[in-house]
Design an enzyme around this catalytic site. Structure first.
Site, PDB file in Angstrom:
ATOM      1  N   TRP A 151       0.846  -1.198   0.000  1.00 11.29           N
ATOM      2  CA  TRP A 151       0.000   0.000   0.000  1.00 11.29           C
ATOM      3  C   TRP A 151       0.878   1.243   0.000  1.00 11.29           C
ATOM      4  CZ3 TRP A 151      -4.522  -1.246  -1.438  1.00 11.29           C
ATOM      5  CH2 TRP A 151      -5.527  -0.273  -1.488  1.00 11.29           C
ATOM      6  N   GLU A 213      -3.464   8.350  -2.171  1.00 12.13           N
ATOM      7  CA  GLU A 213      -2.615   7.170  -1.950  1.00 12.13           C
ATOM      8  C   GLU A 213      -1.763   6.838  -3.160  1.00 12.13           C
ATOM      9  OE1 GLU A 213      -6.128   4.495  -0.743  1.00 12.13           O
ATOM     10  OE2 GLU A 213      -4.966   4.692   1.090  1.00 12.13           O
ATOM     11  N   GLU A 214      -1.392   7.862  -3.918  1.00 10.69           N
ATOM     12  CA  GLU A 214      -0.645   7.615  -5.153  1.00 10.69           C
ATOM     13  C   GLU A 214       0.710   8.306  -5.180  1.00 10.69           C
ATOM     14  OE1 GLU A 214      -4.495   7.204  -8.166  1.00 10.69           O
ATOM     15  OE2 GLU A 214      -3.442   9.114  -8.019  1.00 10.69           O
ATOM     16  N   GLU A 438     -18.554   5.992  -5.315  1.00  8.26           N
ATOM     17  CA  GLU A 438     -17.359   6.842  -5.311  1.00  8.26           C
ATOM     18  C   GLU A 438     -17.352   7.764  -6.526  1.00  8.26           C
ATOM     19  OE1 GLU A 438     -13.330   5.261  -6.485  1.00  8.26           O
ATOM     20  OE2 GLU A 438     -12.950   5.595  -4.353  1.00  8.26           O
TER      21      GLU A 438
END
Ligand SMILES: *[C@@H]1O[C@H](CO)[C@@H](O)[C@H](O)[C@H]1NC(C)=O
Ligand SMILES: *[C@@H]1O[C@H](CO)[C@@H](O)[C@H](O)[C@H]1NC(C)=O
Ligand SMILES: *[C@@H]1O[C@H](CO)[C@@H](O)[C@H](O)[C@H]1NC(C)=O
Ligand SMILES: *[C@@H]1O[C@H](CO)[C@@H](O)[C@H](O)[C@H]1NC(C)=O
Ligand SMILES: *[C@@H]1O[C@H](CO)[C@@H](O)[C@H](O)[C@H]1NC(C)=O
Ligand SMILES: *[C@@H]1O[C@H](CO)[C@@H](O)[C@H](O)[C@H]1NC(C)=O
Length: 633
Positions: A151, A213-214, A438
């Site tokens: 992650w 989260e990139e 989303e």
């Protein structure tokens, strides 16, 4: 069974307390039924959030008490986890609703507090509580256990956002005269908040992953919410008689750093990053609403919703989506459209997002509340283009409310109509059930990616509160003490204050958790080919307990032609023995195992001379992979 749960939750937690609102101050939406459609969607959205919270949420079976899952979706994508960030933003909304009279929410807040006290102690791939590093872990399983998969970690906004949500609750507890409330804040809330604030002052100046989260780097959103958490944490700590010097020392450094994201036209979403992007990103609009203070003026330094910087930034961000989606093709410049995270997004095709489209409306509603409060509005050279896009005759100047000339009112009305446009766009692509996923397709508006996204629902509830605050005397959120006219230091300093991290046992952290751990670096020389990755596993939970899919992913950042180096930083209990070895994961998902049994004894706590003091040097022993096999992913 399912239906009963839904019905009983609805009965227990009524959406009352804010039904009768005063009339709009000056603007009547052309779609005169918008307010009532917003109220309907608000009720559905609040229930949508509650459905996703354990232990009784209708769509969160198996989630522990107070755990907020991101979405009930378990595949394509699997969001059946609790993210610290999403949960904290959602809880902040619930605390604000509670303060507005939705008293049925208090047990939900208390369950959340307990769940967070437990999660703070769960050691994870980012680290453990003892060093504080574990607080930067982005997500956990819904049963409060660690997630070991690959992650983007750590993510350093989570502790700050959790502190902000809990401080909002703490302020309410301190406002009552009930001594039990004082005990609750002093003994249960503060210890959780203190760990999170200590994390902020120790780690704010290190890179981490952004809210999407990139991107590894320094995120504008993260930096801004860290600053906010410290400012309000200082006030709370002082009230409770705890030392706050470290917070006072680092807050100005963070505020100073925050200024460096502004490039003269917009706030760059991530700096200190090697990921090539324009930096035009919803990250920044979400920042403005996350740090909105109804008591603040239009400060650029704090990126307040009504500030020239935040308005100019908003226009740059929105315009980056004008030609991005075909559903926007009929919209003329200066009219509302659907927006997403950033224009080059490819996740699920990079479709439009509810929470970003609603965030645009919310920033403008917040700004309107601020102009109405300070009774003045300045159009400056920085935000003139924004104003002229929604009100073509706008000119530079400072306009006062109610001075008879009407320019202030015209500008505010234009902003309100524009904001309502974004609300309308989001509602247009919401199905009759009111369910919010989303994303929704930029081609045809059909819902995409995770269904029933908690954050999408929460974003609608905060939008609704912000609109009420813009159009009536409703006060959606209290001031967090934004330092108005704040002085930014003339030179920015780096900084870090090493903190102590103590399990919040009175709030529910397990007794005996949070013991001494030491960071051990495992270096292994292992020649690999592109697509082949190294993992570390062993007989302890930190190393996946012999479950291959739970093995720790290594970093090849130090891998060179001269040295085939894979590295793992693991926080292991002091004075413990560990059996371990390495694995190779092949591109087809299969594993190759080392043919050697390795042993390691960690130092005793007192022997530690600081982080990274123990390094193990190994060389791979065992079979090697063959390039060219079919890639599974
Ligand atoms: C927690 O949930 C995960 C994911 O569903 C599961 O693999 C694990 O076994 C569970 N752990 C416990 C202790 O229940
Ligand atoms: C640390 O702070 C300094 C001073 O503001 C800044 O120049 C630097 O980019 C920061 N680095 C990170 C990773 O936050
Ligand atoms: C654009 O307008 C045309 C003509 O009114 C209409 O047929 C079309 O459906 C509209 N497209 C979108 C995406 O709204
Ligand atoms: C109001 O006053 C401002 C500045 O004094 C001026 O630019 C504007 O044109 C006036 N508006 C109207 C409607 O008279
Ligand atoms: C792991 O293995 C070592 C060596 O056999 C042993 O001393 C230790 O207790 C084991 N740890 C756990 C958690 O089982
Ligand atoms: C790993 O490789 C480097 C560079 O070739 C070498 O200096 C080092 O000794 C190797 N490590 C071990 C444990 O052999």
């Amino acid at each position: 069974m399912m239906l009963r749960t839904v019905v009983s939750t609805l009965t227990a937690i009524s959406v009352s307390g804010v039904a009768a609102q005063s009339l709009p101050r000056q603007y009547t939406s052309p779609a005169d039924d918008l307010s009532s459609r917003i109220e309907t969607q608000n009720g559905i959205s609040l229930q949508g959030v509650l459905n996703n919270i354990g232990p009784n949420g209708a769509k969160a079976p198996g989630a522990s008490a107070g755990v907020i899952i991101a979405s009930p979706s378990t595949e394509d994508p699997n969001y059946y986890f609790t993210w610290t960030r999403d949960a904290a933003l959602t809880m902040k909304m619930l605390v604000d609703e509670f303060i507005h009279g939705n008293t049925g929410l208090r047990p939900v807040i208390q369950d959340y507090l307990k769940a967070q006290a437990i999660l703070q102690t769960v050691s994870n791939p980012s680290g453990a509580l003892y060093s504080g590093r574990g607080l930067g872990e982005p997500k956990f399983y819904s049963n409060e256990t660690r997630f070991n998969g690959d992650w983007g970690r750590p993510q350093r906004d989570g502790p700050a956002l959790r502190a902000t949500a809990l401080i909002a609750y703490a302020r309410w507890l301190l406002s009552t005269t009930d001594s039990a409330d004082y005990t609750e804040v002093a003994e249960e809330v503060w210890p959780v908040v203190q760990n999170d604030l200590n994390y902020v002052v120790q780690y704010w100046n290190e890179t981490g992953f952004d809210l999407w989260e990139e991107v590894r780097g320094s995120s504008f959103f993260t930096t801004a919410v860290q600053h906010r958490a410290l400012v309000e944490g200082i006030v709370l700590g002082d009230q409770l008689g705890h030392p706050t010097d470290a917070y006072t020392a680092q807050a100005p450094n963070i505020l100073c750093f925050l200024q460096t994201f502004w490039n003269g036209q917009y706030a760059i979403a991530n700096i200190n990053s090697e990921t090539p992007r324009t930096g035009i990103d919803a990250n920044t609009v979400l920042t403005s609403i996350a740090t909105f203070d109804p008591g603040a003026e239009c400060d650029n330094e704090l990126f307040q919703p009504c500030s020239a910087w935040a308005l100019a930034n908003l226009q740059v961000y929105v315009d980056s989506f004008r030609t991005r989606y075909s559903i926007n093709s009929n919209a003329t410049d200066g009219s509302a459209i659907a927006t997403g995270r950033y224009a080059s997004d490819v996740y699920y095709g990079g479709q439009a997002w509810y929470l970003t489209t609603f965030a645009v409306a919310e920033q403008l509603y917040d700004a309107i509340q601020q102009w109405n409060t300070i009774k003045t509005l300045t159009v400056s050279s920085t935000d003139l283009a924004f104003w002229q896009s929604i009100y073509p005759s706008a000119q530079l100047g400072t306009y006062s409310k109610g001075n008879g000339n009407g320019t202030f009112e015209s500008l505010v009305n234009a902003a309100l109509a524009y904001a309502d446009g974004f609300t309308e766009v989001g509602l247009k692509y919401t199905p009759a059930s009111g369910a919010l996923s989303e994303q929704f397709s930029g081609d045809n508006g059909i819902q995409v990616s995770a269904r029933d996204l908690t954050w999408s629902y929460a974003s609608f509830v905060t939008l609704r509160g912000a609109r009420l605050a813009a159009t009536s005397d409703y006060e959606q959120v209290p001031s967090w003490g934004a330092p108005s006219g704040s002085t930014v230091p003339s030179t920015c300093e780096s900084g870090s204050t090493v903190g102590q991290y103590v399990p919040a046992t009175a709030a529910g952290a397990p007794a005996g958790a949070g013991g001494c751990t030491l960071i051990v670096t495992f270096n292994v020389n292992a020649s690999t080919f592109f697509g082949e990755n190294l993992y570390l596993w062993g007989n302890v939970s930190e190393l996946g307990n012999w479950i291959p899919t739970d093995a720790l992913a290594g970093s090849a950042n130090g891998y060179t032609q001269d040295r085939p180096l894979w590295t793992f930083d693991v926080e292991l209990p002091a004075d413990s023995n560990v059996r371990y070895y390495y694995l190779r994961k092949e591109p087809d998902g299969s594993f190759l195992y080392e043919t050697v049994d390795r042993m390691f004894t960690n130092l005793e706590c007192a022997e530690s001379v600081g982080p990274g003091s123990t390094t193990i040097e190994d060389v791979w022993v065992g079979p090697t992979g063959t390039p060219g096999k079919k890639m599974l992913f």
